[in-house]
Design a protein around this motif. Structure first.
Motif, PDB file in Angstrom:
ATOM      1  N   ALA A  99      38.410  61.833  81.195  1.00 24.46           N
ATOM      2  CA  ALA A  99      37.842  61.772  79.848  1.00 24.46           C
ATOM      3  C   ALA A  99      38.380  62.930  79.020  1.00 24.46           C
ATOM      4  O   ALA A  99      38.474  64.061  79.496  1.00 24.46           O
ATOM      5  N   GLY A 100      38.714  62.651  77.764  1.00 27.21           N
ATOM      6  CA  GLY A 100      39.286  63.662  76.891  1.00 27.21           C
ATOM      7  C   GLY A 100      40.793  63.616  76.818  1.00 27.21           C
ATOM      8  O   GLY A 100      41.404  64.329  76.014  1.00 27.21           O
ATOM      9  N   VAL A 101      41.426  62.785  77.657  1.00 27.87           N
ATOM     10  CA  VAL A 101      42.876  62.611  77.628  1.00 27.87           C
ATOM     11  C   VAL A 101      43.185  61.330  76.866  1.00 27.87           C
ATOM     12  O   VAL A 101      42.747  60.245  77.255  1.00 27.87           O
ATOM     13  N   ARG A 102      43.907  61.472  75.783  1.00 26.88           N
ATOM     14  CA  ARG A 102      44.246  60.302  74.973  1.00 26.88           C
ATOM     15  C   ARG A 102      45.411  59.523  75.550  1.00 26.88           C
ATOM     16  O   ARG A 102      45.422  58.291  75.511  1.00 26.88           O
ATOM     17  N   SER A 103      46.405  60.227  76.060  1.00 35.30           N
ATOM     18  CA  SER A 103      47.564  59.554  76.650  1.00 35.30           C
ATOM     19  C   SER A 103      48.307  60.528  77.543  1.00 35.30           C
ATOM     20  O   SER A 103      48.138  61.747  77.430  1.00 35.30           O
ATOM     21  N   ALA A 104      49.101  59.969  78.441  1.00 31.69           N
ATOM     22  CA  ALA A 104      49.972  60.763  79.320  1.00 31.69           C
ATOM     23  C   ALA A 104      51.296  60.029  79.435  1.00 31.69           C
ATOM     24  O   ALA A 104      51.337  58.850  79.814  1.00 31.69           O
ATOM     25  N   SER A 105      52.365  60.705  79.075  1.00 26.94           N
ATOM     26  CA  SER A 105      53.692  60.068  79.053  1.00 26.94           C
ATOM     27  C   SER A 105      54.674  60.900  79.858  1.00 26.94           C
ATOM     28  O   SER A 105      54.663  62.139  79.794  1.00 26.94           O
ATOM     29  N   ILE A 106      55.530  60.196  80.600  1.00 26.55           N
ATOM     30  CA  ILE A 106      56.549  60.852  81.422  1.00 26.55           C
ATOM     31  C   ILE A 106      57.777  61.123  80.562  1.00 26.55           C
ATOM     32  O   ILE A 106      58.243  60.257  79.822  1.00 26.55           O
ATOM     33  N   VAL A 107      58.282  62.343  80.656  1.00 26.42           N
ATOM     34  CA  VAL A 107      59.529  62.679  79.976  1.00 26.42           C
ATOM     35  C   VAL A 107      60.669  62.136  80.832  1.00 26.42           C
ATOM     36  O   VAL A 107      60.901  62.603  81.950  1.00 26.42           O
ATOM     37  N   GLY A 108      61.374  61.129  80.299  1.00 25.49           N
ATOM     38  CA  GLY A 108      62.418  60.459  81.069  1.00 25.49           C
ATOM     39  C   GLY A 108      63.634  61.334  81.317  1.00 25.49           C
ATOM     40  O   GLY A 108      63.756  62.451  80.788  1.00 25.49           O
ATOM     41  N   GLN A 109      64.545  60.799  82.120  1.00 25.17           N
ATOM     42  CA  GLN A 109      65.744  61.569  82.456  1.00 25.17           C
ATOM     43  C   GLN A 109      66.611  61.821  81.233  1.00 25.17           C
ATOM     44  O   GLN A 109      67.167  62.913  81.076  1.00 25.17           O
ATOM     45  N   ILE A 139      45.730  65.413  74.475  1.00 29.26           N
ATOM     46  CA  ILE A 139      44.299  65.561  74.697  1.00 29.26           C
ATOM     47  C   ILE A 139      43.554  65.500  73.379  1.00 29.26           C
ATOM     48  O   ILE A 139      44.130  65.634  72.293  1.00 29.26           O
ATOM     49  N   ASP A 140      42.264  65.293  73.487  1.00 28.97           N
ATOM     50  CA  ASP A 140      41.380  65.279  72.331  1.00 28.97           C
ATOM     51  C   ASP A 140      40.942  66.716  72.049  1.00 28.97           C
ATOM     52  O   ASP A 140      40.221  67.303  72.858  1.00 28.97           O
ATOM     53  N   PRO A 141      41.358  67.308  70.921  1.00 24.69           N
ATOM     54  CA  PRO A 141      40.989  68.718  70.677  1.00 24.69           C
ATOM     55  C   PRO A 141      39.498  68.919  70.466  1.00 24.69           C
ATOM     56  O   PRO A 141      38.984  70.014  70.676  1.00 24.69           O
ATOM     57  N   VAL A 142      38.789  67.867  70.062  1.00 24.24           N
ATOM     58  CA  VAL A 142      37.350  67.988  69.841  1.00 24.24           C
ATOM     59  C   VAL A 142      36.603  67.994  71.169  1.00 24.24           C
ATOM     60  O   VAL A 142      35.672  68.776  71.376  1.00 24.24           O
ATOM     61  N   ALA A 143      37.022  67.116  72.085  1.00 21.96           N
ATOM     62  CA  ALA A 143      36.374  67.026  73.407  1.00 21.96           C
ATOM     63  C   ALA A 143      37.451  67.059  74.481  1.00 21.96           C
ATOM     64  O   ALA A 143      37.844  66.022  75.019  1.00 21.96           O
ATOM     65  N   PRO A 144      38.006  68.245  74.800  1.00 24.46           N
ATOM     66  CA  PRO A 144      39.086  68.332  75.787  1.00 24.46           C
ATOM     67  C   PRO A 144      38.590  68.006  77.189  1.00 24.46           C
ATOM     68  O   PRO A 144      37.385  68.096  77.475  1.00 24.46           O
TER      69      PRO A 144
END
Length: 323
Positions: A99-109, A139-144
């Motif tokens: 909770a509090g994570v909006r997205s997670a993305s992999i930095v490609g090669q 992340i959500d800066p209001v609710a990290p």
């Protein structure tokens, strides 16, 4: 004020009264007055530049802090027998589940290669180098999220993973911004203090040149308030002229920098300058501060001259009573 002047013709009859204008205590313009206008203009210009720089640093630091607070980075170091792609997917899945994570993305090669090109050049094989791979977590800066729990989950699933929430950078950035603002405010106070001293000396000099007039007016019954008002009016006009000139010059500088930044947005120089200082726009608050400095300097000029004249006349009365 004016006083009527009565004349007589050669028959002794009263002729028409001709109004005669009384000369002001302070000359409307003299060399000292022009020099004081220039000094006030320079002081106001430097004060406005200082205030604008403080505003620019504060706004840029706030933007940096907001951008940094919105992201965290998961770094996975390569190790023998480690399936990097599987580790990246696992870290992404774990971070996305909090909770509090909006997205997670992999930095490609390809993106990693572009990040390394300025240092390693092109044409190298990423798998042959011990280069860590990254997962960017928005992340959500209001609710990290709970970073401690996230670190524990990552350490259990992917021991080679480490989470950086950029808290150290944010703390350093806040400390740097606060230090810069404090220095800027101190310089601004010194500028206004120097302006006050210049006004005091200029008023003393003007009174020294017109001291005999002031003494005569005071001894024949002119009140200290009347004499002080004459000086205050003169120096208020002088302060307004100098302050407006300095504030206008500072505004032109700010507008010029903002125009240059917008015209050279795509150049490397402008990109570096924008990354450090934003778009060189001080905003409505900055221009409002310039107006405030102009008004403050003009008011300070009038008030300082008034207090200086009153103090001089008090000393004159004390000397007269002692004598």
């Amino acid at each position: 004020m004016t006083e009527p002047l009565a004349t007589e013709d050669h028959y002794g009859r009263a002729a028409e009264r001709v109004p005669r204008k009384s000369a002001p205590i302070m000359p409307p313009q003299n060399v000292a007055g022009s020099a004081l206008i220039l000094v006030i203009a320079i002081m106001t210009f430097l004060s406005c530049l200082t205030l604008g720089a403080v505003t620019l640093v504060r706004d840029t630091a706030s933007t940096w802090q907001t951008q940094i607070a919105r992201e965290a980075t998961i770094q996975i170091k390569p190790a023998d027998g480690l399936d990097m792609e599987a580790a990246l997917s696992s870290a992404q899945r774990i971070a996305s589940g909090f909770a509090g994570v909006r997205s997670a993305s992999i930095v490609g090669q390809d993106a990693t290669l572009r990040l390394l090109e300025p240092w390693l050049g092109t044409g190298f094989n990423l798998e042959e180098l011990p280069v860590p791979r990254l997962v960017i977590v928005t992340i959500d800066p209001v609710a990290p999220p709970d970073f401690a729990a996230l670190r524990a989950a990552l350490a259990e699933a992917v021991p080679q993973a480490s989470l950086d929430d950029h808290r150290t950078w944010v703390d350093r950035l806040i400390a740097m911004a606060n230090t810069t603002v404090t220095i800027g405010v101190s310089v601004l106070i010194l500028m206004l203090s120097a302006t006050t001293l210049a006004i005091v000396f200029a008023t003393r000099g003007a009174m020294a040149g017109n001291g005999h007039i002031i003494e005569v007016l005071h001894f024949v019954g002119a009140e200290a308030g009347f004499i002080a008002r004459q000086f205050r009016r003169h120096f208020l006009l002088t302060g307004m002229k100098g302050a407006l000139a300095g504030g206008l010059a500072a505004t032109i500088v700010f507008v010029g920098f903002s125009w240059w930044s917008s015209r050279n947005m795509a150049t490397p120089q402008a990109d570096q300058a924008t990354a450090l200082f934003g778009n060189f726009s001080i905003g409505a608050a900055g221009y409002g501060g310039v107006i405030l400095v102009v008004v403050l300097v003009a008011a300070l000029t009038a008030a300082t001259s008034h207090l200086t004249v009153v103090s001089f006349l008090s000393e004159l009365d004390g000397t007269q009573h002692d004598g």
